[in-house]
Design an enzyme around this catalytic site. Sequence first.
Site, mmCIF file in Angstrom:
data_model
loop_
_atom_site.group_PDB
_atom_site.id
_atom_site.type_symbol
_atom_site.label_atom_id
_atom_site.label_comp_id
_atom_site.label_asym_id
_atom_site.label_seq_id
_atom_site.Cartn_x
_atom_site.Cartn_y
_atom_site.Cartn_z
ATOM 1 N N CYS A 1 34.591 66.799 60.165
ATOM 2 C CA CYS A 1 33.161 66.804 60.490
ATOM 3 C C CYS A 1 32.527 65.425 60.382
ATOM 4 O O CYS A 1 31.383 65.231 60.784
ATOM 5 C CB CYS A 1 32.432 67.802 59.601
ATOM 6 S SG CYS A 1 33.077 69.470 59.789
ATOM 7 N N HIS B 1 25.217 65.978 59.701
ATOM 8 C CA HIS B 1 26.172 66.952 60.242
ATOM 9 C C HIS B 1 25.589 68.355 60.032
ATOM 10 O O HIS B 1 25.165 68.705 58.928
ATOM 11 C CB HIS B 1 27.519 66.785 59.537
ATOM 12 C CG HIS B 1 28.436 67.944 59.730
ATOM 13 N ND1 HIS B 1 28.728 68.451 60.977
ATOM 14 C CD2 HIS B 1 29.108 68.722 58.829
ATOM 15 C CE1 HIS B 1 29.551 69.480 60.828
ATOM 16 N NE2 HIS B 1 29.786 69.673 59.547
ATOM 17 N N ASN C 1 28.314 75.390 62.731
ATOM 18 C CA ASN C 1 28.942 74.109 62.416
ATOM 19 C C ASN C 1 29.980 73.802 63.508
ATOM 20 O O ASN C 1 31.022 74.435 63.568
ATOM 21 C CB ASN C 1 29.610 74.227 61.034
ATOM 22 C CG ASN C 1 30.364 72.979 60.621
ATOM 23 O OD1 ASN C 1 30.657 72.118 61.439
ATOM 24 N ND2 ASN C 1 30.694 72.899 59.337
HETATM 25 N N1 COA Z 1 28.866 88.028 53.828
HETATM 26 C C1 COA Z 1 28.529 88.727 52.731
HETATM 27 N N2 COA Z 1 28.949 88.408 51.505
HETATM 28 C C2 COA Z 1 29.739 87.325 51.384
HETATM 29 C C3 COA Z 1 30.143 86.558 52.489
HETATM 30 C C4 COA Z 1 29.683 86.955 53.758
HETATM 31 N N3 COA Z 1 30.001 86.278 54.870
HETATM 32 N N4 COA Z 1 30.921 85.546 52.060
HETATM 33 C C5 COA Z 1 31.016 85.673 50.725
HETATM 34 N N5 COA Z 1 30.313 86.755 50.314
HETATM 35 C C6 COA Z 1 30.124 87.260 48.957
HETATM 36 C C7 COA Z 1 31.177 86.782 48.017
HETATM 37 O O1 COA Z 1 32.312 87.629 48.062
HETATM 38 C C8 COA Z 1 30.462 86.877 46.690
HETATM 39 O O2 COA Z 1 30.451 88.197 46.261
HETATM 40 P P1 COA Z 1 30.577 88.535 44.685
HETATM 41 O O3 COA Z 1 29.369 87.937 44.035
HETATM 42 O O4 COA Z 1 30.584 90.030 44.678
HETATM 43 O O5 COA Z 1 31.863 87.908 44.246
HETATM 44 C C9 COA Z 1 29.017 86.499 47.052
HETATM 45 O O6 COA Z 1 28.890 86.747 48.451
HETATM 46 C C10 COA Z 1 28.702 85.056 46.782
HETATM 47 O O7 COA Z 1 29.746 84.285 47.326
HETATM 48 P P2 COA Z 1 29.774 82.729 47.204
HETATM 49 O O8 COA Z 1 30.993 82.186 47.846
HETATM 50 O O9 COA Z 1 29.495 82.391 45.770
HETATM 51 O O10 COA Z 1 28.491 82.362 48.082
HETATM 52 P P3 COA Z 1 27.719 81.015 48.164
HETATM 53 O O11 COA Z 1 26.347 81.200 47.654
HETATM 54 O O12 COA Z 1 28.510 79.863 47.621
HETATM 55 O O13 COA Z 1 27.607 80.839 49.737
HETATM 56 C C11 COA Z 1 28.603 79.540 51.478
HETATM 57 C C12 COA Z 1 28.782 80.700 50.496
HETATM 58 C C13 COA Z 1 29.885 79.344 52.245
HETATM 59 C C14 COA Z 1 27.465 79.875 52.435
HETATM 60 C C15 COA Z 1 28.241 78.258 50.641
HETATM 61 O O14 COA Z 1 29.164 78.091 49.600
HETATM 62 C C16 COA Z 1 28.226 77.027 51.492
HETATM 63 O O15 COA Z 1 27.377 76.861 52.328
HETATM 64 N N6 COA Z 1 29.177 76.099 51.277
HETATM 65 C C17 COA Z 1 29.320 74.947 52.133
HETATM 66 C C18 COA Z 1 30.159 75.330 53.306
HETATM 67 C C19 COA Z 1 30.170 74.300 54.415
HETATM 68 O O16 COA Z 1 29.139 73.864 54.853
HETATM 69 N N7 COA Z 1 31.372 73.942 54.859
HETATM 70 C C20 COA Z 1 31.569 73.012 55.918
HETATM 71 C C21 COA Z 1 31.272 71.627 55.481
HETATM 72 S S1 COA Z 1 31.688 70.492 56.705
#
Ligand code: COA
Length: 335
Positions: A118, A260, A290
């Site tokens: 990215c 990004h 993304n």
């Molecule tokens: N829909 C519903 N629930 C989901 C889910 C989805 N798509 N993905 C994960 N969950 C659940 C998890 O299983 C977890 O459940 P639990 O509490 O029962 O264990 C809960 O939601 C929280 O998951 P978590 O991974 O802690 O969520 P988060 O708040 O960290 O959000 C992202 C997840 C991916 C949105 C966040 O971590 C993020 O934006 N990270 C950066 C990712 C990114 O931008 N990557 C590319 C960079 S170039």
Amino acid sequence: MTLLSMQGVKILATGSAIPHSVLNNHQISNMVETSDDWITTRTGIEERRLLTGENKSVVDLGTLAALKAISKTNISPLDIDLIILATSSPNDLFGSASQIQARLNASKAVAFDLTAACSGFVFGVVTASQFLQTGSYKVVLVIGADVLSKWTNWSDRNTCILFGDGAGAIVLQNCSLEKNQLLGFQLNTDGLHWNHLKLSYKEESKPHSSLNIYQGSFNYISMNGKEVYKFAVSQVPLSIMKCLQSLDISVSEINWLLLHQANERILTAVADKLSISRSKVIMNLNKYGNTSAASIPLALDEAVCEHKIVNNDIVVVSGFGAGLTWGTFVLQWRS
Ligand code: COA
């Protein structure tokens, strides 16, 4: 880094291309256990575009974006000296840039791929600038294009909600230092944490029957979302501050922050940390998700076409992602 250059870098034009097929959050919620509300609240993404159809690749999207950019200039493809294709989803591991060179009839251009996920477009523009500032090349085309839908596990709700396909391009030309638009840059890599976001090669469990080599294939994207989030929100503001300080530009002088397009929460957190008004953050990820190396040139092209970015605006551009890689360049727009 301030640029001790002999020549400047001028932006001639931008262009972009997106596939027609739309996949919205409701449709994803029919494929994995998620909801439109969860995805929009956590990411800001409402829908994304997918490159559908047989034999379609990053080459199709990249070529279209490049043609759109070139059509806004007075140059012909034969004037292009160098083509850099920033992509992590080539249709040939030996490189896809040469196929784009052929499709554009840019037969005098040397062409190569650059892989920095990215951050690819930021790294690509900085690489291009080195050739332009030394006078080695006069016209460089930088394309950021990715089709991560081909590498997404559509059963993994942690990742499949995030990514979309797209391409963007920019035509750069060398110019006098007075007309220079690329003011400075700052680039970084942290290989220790490569594991947080990867599209890695998976070996077969057994070696080749007569040679002790392990063959295999590439896996799907895998990600530790929390770690990637923390990395982006902590490191991107530092990169921007380092770059601004080297240029003696204050945060109040910034007209636009173009990051990004990973996630709305990352973009607003970075802006808040830098005390940059959220109204100065360019954002179109709600429509495209993304799009990896494509996201910055796609958002730049839209902002220019919508006349958001105007003459003399200072635009701070930062990419971040797998590698881990991240970096910033600062532009002064001239229309
Ligand atoms: N829909 C519903 N629930 C989901 C889910 C989805 N798509 N993905 C994960 N969950 C659940 C998890 O299983 C977890 O459940 P639990 O509490 O029962 O264990 C809960 O939601 C929280 O998951 P978590 O991974 O802690 O969520 P988060 O708040 O960290 O959000 C992202 C997840 C991916 C949105 C966040 O971590 C993020 O934006 N990270 C950066 C990712 C990114 O931008 N990557 C590319 C960079 S170039």
